[in-house]
Design an enzyme around this catalytic site. Structure first.
Site, PDB file in Angstrom:
ATOM      1  CE  LYS A 206      -3.835   0.145   2.409  1.00 17.27           C
ATOM      2  NZ  LYS A 206      -4.820   0.255   3.516  1.00 17.27           N
ATOM      3  CD  GLU A 212       9.210  -7.479   6.165  1.00 16.66           C
ATOM      4  OE1 GLU A 212       9.056  -7.902   7.322  1.00 16.66           O
ATOM      5  OE2 GLU A 212       8.686  -6.417   5.743  1.00 16.66           O
ATOM      6  N   GLY A 266      -5.204  -5.267   5.549  1.00 16.95           N
ATOM      7  CA  GLY A 266      -4.367  -6.184   4.794  1.00 16.95           C
ATOM      8  C   GLY A 266      -4.883  -7.605   4.769  1.00 16.95           C
ATOM      9  NE  ARG A 267      -6.658  -8.733  10.871  1.00 17.24           N
ATOM     10  CZ  ARG A 267      -6.176  -7.558  11.255  1.00 17.24           C
ATOM     11  NH1 ARG A 267      -5.095  -7.073  10.651  1.00 17.24           N
ATOM     12  NH2 ARG A 267      -6.744  -6.861  12.222  1.00 17.24           N
ATOM     13  CD  GLU A 352      -2.004  -8.868  11.209  1.00 10.45           C
ATOM     14  OE1 GLU A 352      -0.784  -9.090  11.174  1.00 10.45           O
ATOM     15  OE2 GLU A 352      -2.652  -8.496  10.206  1.00 10.45           O
ATOM     16  CG  HIS A 383      -0.456 -40.715   8.784  1.00  7.41           C
ATOM     17  ND1 HIS A 383      -0.312 -42.060   9.050  1.00  7.41           N
ATOM     18  CD2 HIS A 383      -1.550 -40.600   7.994  1.00  7.41           C
ATOM     19  CE1 HIS A 383      -1.273 -42.735   8.418  1.00  7.41           C
ATOM     20  NE2 HIS A 383      -2.034 -41.869   7.775  1.00  7.41           N
ATOM     21  CE  LYS A 516       5.564  -4.376   9.809  1.00  8.86           C
ATOM     22  NZ  LYS A 516       4.497  -3.699   9.030  1.00  8.86           N
TER      23      LYS A 516
END
Length: 552
Positions: A206, A212, A266-267, A352, A383, A516
């Site tokens: 954005k 990153e 964002g999510r 979050e 398993h 951050k």
């Protein structure tokens, strides 16, 4: 000042939970031959069965009383109406507007947002189809064969999960890839074997400043320019961002910048231009079907009575398990390999959103919030960690998700019975969790196998399953784009429901900020800058790294 835990509905639930302590799911089913009918709900082909949850009709009535006490219906209306329910950031929460398929306006700050939403969707449709039909080409005129999305968090998890889920609708000559981790291995392994002349990068940030994402984007641009003589960056990079200046400075034509709005968290952003990789991978028509499915669940959540409202009931059952039965985790177990990234996606969506320890008013909460969500697809998980779910000391409420029919037709004749076996495992696991195996049943099994005496008594305790472990089973006919959109929206609104009950802001994420900030300080030191003040451990670790790494 009264708090949530002082509410009569909350206290009634606490008292009610104590009355259920000694009641086993075996007893609840034995007492009510219509339990499945009473505790399952349908929406078109979607079936949600929560009869294996440790509840009675009184439980549901009390949970609905709690929902009314916290004004869930009012908060729901405020969200759909564009009110600024993200109180710490003073923002509306309008991911539902991104998939609003009606003519109904959605107004916030006095402005209908739908014209802008439709305009961005139209640009996404045009661009994705130009790439898919070959009108958009790379520097050398070649058709695009590979799409690399560079993002992180919601700008990665949502599009990645959906593209994995919708693989049957993808073409073999147009492959989506996703890079999120700033670990250079992620970008290196993604680019390995790709042709720069036919690769298109989508940089999703954005602000166009996410550390990153922008580190990976700059390295990808460097790779393109090294590996392709005369590379035109603007033919190989587009942006999903709102920072026009930074996008232009990067070398991207702002005509190929797709924006979104501050009211898109964002999510919750895969429905926006963040979903561009989805439209590129499966075609814009399929992306629209995804929106259609989510809209169908939005309308159900917005209009259905609380007692028949799937997201409300799922959300309230989460509150019941977390706060009144004391279960701190939840497993999401899709019996569909195409949904293998769904648990990771929902980890962000749930943890979050609701991993908060203060209320909307800034007071410490006096109750547990935010279950720890995790999971893997079946049958792989059987398993691995199912042993703990069945016989461990921690009880893990579980969601089982499956399609009546396989997502894609079997390519080989000898795969025809795979789906039947998959479904058999799904149903058997929820049955085993609920009902377990008593010592008497285990003894009978061992005796039938010919075991007796001391050997039987030694093995018997290991063969007992306590059961009474709650689960919900979610079935749909087939995992189509629309069914996927509906499923995601179901979980989104269940998360919202729990957040409203817990009186927290489910739409901010201040908890990610401190790391951050500190990373920026540490980065300066690792790059040779002056030492900052840290604790002894962090200072020692920085010194060790600086001693063993070459000077910058």
């Amino acid at each position: 000042m009264s708090t949530l835990s002082d509410e009569p509905a909350w206290k009634a639930l606490e008292a009610h939970a104590r009355t259920l302590d000694a009641r086993h799911l075996r007893d609840l089913f034995a007492e009510d031959g219509r339990r499945f009918e009473r505790f399952s709900r349908r929406l078109d082909d979607l079936l949600v069965d929560f009869s294996k949850q440790r509840i009675t009709e009184e439980t549901l009535d009390l949970l609905l009383d709690l929902a009314r006490a916290v004004d869930l219906e009012g908060w729901r209306a405020r969200m759909f109406d564009g009110r600024k329910i993200n109180t710490t950031e003073n923002r509306a929460v309008l991911h539902t507007a991104l998939r609003n398929r009606a003519d109904r306006p959605v107004v916030t700050d006095g402005q209908d947002v739908m014209p802008e939403v439709r305009a961005v969707l139209a640009r996404m449709a045009d661009f994705s189809e130009r790439v898919r039909d070959g009108r958009w080409t790379g520097t050398t005129g070649g058709r695009i064969t590979d799409i690399v999305n560079i993002g992180i968090g919601g700008s990665d998890l949502g599009p990645l999960m959906v593209c994995e889920a919708l693989k049957p609708w993808q073409r073999p000559d147009l492959r989506p890839h996703f890079v999120s981790n700033v670990d250079g291995a992620h970008l290196t392994e993604t680019l390995r074997g790709l042709d720069p002349a036919t690769t298109l990068f989508v940089v999703a940030s954005k602000t166009f400043t996410t550390q990153e994402t922008m580190t990976n984007a700059a390295s990808a641009r460097g790779w393109l320019q090294r590996e392709l003589a005369g590379a035109d960056v603007a033919r190989h990079f587009v942006a999903v961002s709102t920072n026009e200046k930074a996008v232009r400075e990067f070398g991207i034509d702002t005509a190929n910048m797709f924006g979104f709005w501050e009211w898109v968290g964002g999510r919750y952003s895969l429905w926006s231009a963040i979903g561009l990789p989805i439209a590129l991978a499966v075609g814009y028509a399929r992306f629209e079907e995804l929106l259609d499915g989510a809209f169908a669940m939005d309308e159900h959540f917005r209009t259905a009575p609380l007692a028949d409202n799937l997201p409300v009931l799922m959300g309230l059952l989460g509150v019941w398990n977390r706060n009144f039965l004391g279960f701190s985790t939840q497993a999401v177990l899709p019996y569909d390999q195409y949904l293998h990234r769904l648990p990771a996606y929902l980890q962000q969506g749930d943890m979050e959103s609701n991993g908060k320890s203060v209320t909307r008013k800034g007071a410490p909460v006096g109750w547990d919030t935010g279950a720890i969500l995790w999971g893997e697809p079946g049958t792989n998980g059987q398993h691995a960690f199912y042993q703990l779910i069945h016989q461990g000391t921690s009880i893990v409420p579980s969601d089982f998700i499956a399609g009546v029919h396989p997502t894609a037709p079997a390519l080989l004749a000898d795969l025809a019975d795979h789906h039947t076996k998959l479904l058999a495992n799904c149903l058997a696991q929820s049955e085993a969790l609920a009902f377990g195996k008593t010592a008497e049943e285990a003894r009978a099994d061992l005796e039938k196998a010919g075991m007796q005496g001391e050997e039987l008594e030694r093995l018997l305790p290991h063969k007992v399953f306590a059961g009474n472990r709650p689960s919900t089973t979610i079935l749909h006919d087939r995992l189509t784009p629309a069914a996927l959109g509906r499923l995601i929206a179901l979980y989104e609104h269940a998360i919202f429901t729990r957040g409203i009950v817990w009186q927290i802001d489910s739409f901010d994420q201040w908890g990610v900020e401190l790391g951050k900030q500190l990373a920026g300080v540490v980065l300066g030191e690792l790059q040779g800058g002056p030492a900052a003040v840290h604790d002894g451990s962090t200072s020692g670790l920085i010194a060790h790294l600086c001693d063993r790494r070459p000077a910058p």
